[in-house]
Design an enzyme around this catalytic site. Structure first.
Site, PDB file in Angstrom:
ATOM      1  N   HIS A  37       0.770  -1.245   0.000  1.00  0.00           N
ATOM      2  CA  HIS A  37       0.000   0.000   0.000  1.00  0.00           C
ATOM      3  C   HIS A  37       0.803   1.298   0.000  1.00  0.00           C
ATOM      4  O   HIS A  37       0.199   2.361   0.042  1.00  0.00           O
ATOM      5  CB  HIS A  37      -0.948   0.020   1.206  1.00  0.00           C
ATOM      6  CG  HIS A  37      -1.914  -1.109   1.204  1.00  0.00           C
ATOM      7  ND1 HIS A  37      -2.939  -1.204   0.282  1.00  0.00           N
ATOM      8  CD2 HIS A  37      -1.999  -2.208   1.984  1.00  0.00           C
ATOM      9  CE1 HIS A  37      -3.624  -2.311   0.511  1.00  0.00           C
ATOM     10  NE2 HIS A  37      -3.072  -2.946   1.524  1.00  0.00           N
ATOM     11  N   LYS A  64      -5.478  -9.159  -8.175  1.00  0.00           N
ATOM     12  CA  LYS A  64      -6.183  -8.643  -6.999  1.00  0.00           C
ATOM     13  C   LYS A  64      -7.257  -7.672  -7.490  1.00  0.00           C
ATOM     14  O   LYS A  64      -6.997  -6.841  -8.362  1.00  0.00           O
ATOM     15  CB  LYS A  64      -5.212  -7.954  -6.046  1.00  0.00           C
ATOM     16  CG  LYS A  64      -5.865  -7.540  -4.747  1.00  0.00           C
ATOM     17  CD  LYS A  64      -4.870  -6.979  -3.759  1.00  0.00           C
ATOM     18  CE  LYS A  64      -5.608  -6.597  -2.486  1.00  0.00           C
ATOM     19  NZ  LYS A  64      -4.752  -5.893  -1.544  1.00  0.00           N
ATOM     20  N   HIS A 138      -2.811  -3.110   8.174  1.00  0.00           N
ATOM     21  CA  HIS A 138      -3.891  -3.442   7.237  1.00  0.00           C
ATOM     22  C   HIS A 138      -4.548  -2.152   6.757  1.00  0.00           C
ATOM     23  O   HIS A 138      -4.911  -1.297   7.548  1.00  0.00           O
ATOM     24  CB  HIS A 138      -4.934  -4.318   7.938  1.00  0.00           C
ATOM     25  CG  HIS A 138      -6.172  -4.550   7.132  1.00  0.00           C
ATOM     26  ND1 HIS A 138      -6.209  -5.397   6.054  1.00  0.00           N
ATOM     27  CD2 HIS A 138      -7.423  -4.022   7.234  1.00  0.00           C
ATOM     28  CE1 HIS A 138      -7.438  -5.386   5.543  1.00  0.00           C
ATOM     29  NE2 HIS A 138      -8.180  -4.562   6.236  1.00  0.00           N
TER      30      HIS A 138
END
Length: 154
Positions: A37, A64, A138
């Site tokens: 990310h 993805k 996350h």
């Protein structure tokens, strides 16, 4: 006196042997978060950027569906896990108090098999992360930033 210290010293040494893997595990989740990310200074934020980054970061086998890259300063991202740049959001999440430049890549092909094609959406957003040990581990979601403080999810 020396005999009494023997068992304590043994426990202390065993504790040292157990601690580093725990810390390394936390750090590995943070490193995985960064790999998936984080991109400090993107070269373009278009469809080609998404296709290249998703492939480079190992998220194209299978393709993805959606991934968001956060751009800018790692310290600001880490600070979401503290009061410096974040506040509690829902159960076990934190939302950034400052906005980040992000690029969201959405898979547009019909097949989950490579070659993967992505559509890029660039914007300024507040981001939501889960934290462990004071580190983001996350990426959960992001919200567009507007003058009206809109919370349009994307």
């Amino acid at each position: 006196m020396v005999m009494a210290l023997g068992p304590l010293l043994l426990i202390f040494m065993l504790g040292l042997g157990v601690t580093p893997p725990t810390l390394a595990q936390d750090d590995s989740r943070y490193q995985r978060f960064l790999t998936r990310h984080y991109d400090a200074k993107p070269l373009g934020r278009n469809d080609r950027y998404c296709e290249t980054m998703m492939r480079r970061r190992g998220m194209t086998s299978p393709c993805k569906d959606t991934n968001t890259f956060v751009h800018g300063n790692k310290k600001k991202i880490k600070a979401i896990c503290e009061a410096k740049n974040g506040r509690p959001y829902g159960d076990n999440f934190r939302i950034s108090t400052s906005a980040f430049q992000v690029t969201t890549c959405k898979h547009i092909g019909g097949s989950p098999l490579p070659p993967c094609r992505y559509r890029a959406t660039a914007g300024l957003r507040n981001i939501v992360v889960a934290c462990e040990g004071g580190l983001p581990v996350h990426f959960d979601e992001s919200f567009f930033v507007s003058n009206k403080h809109s919370t349009d999810q994307s």
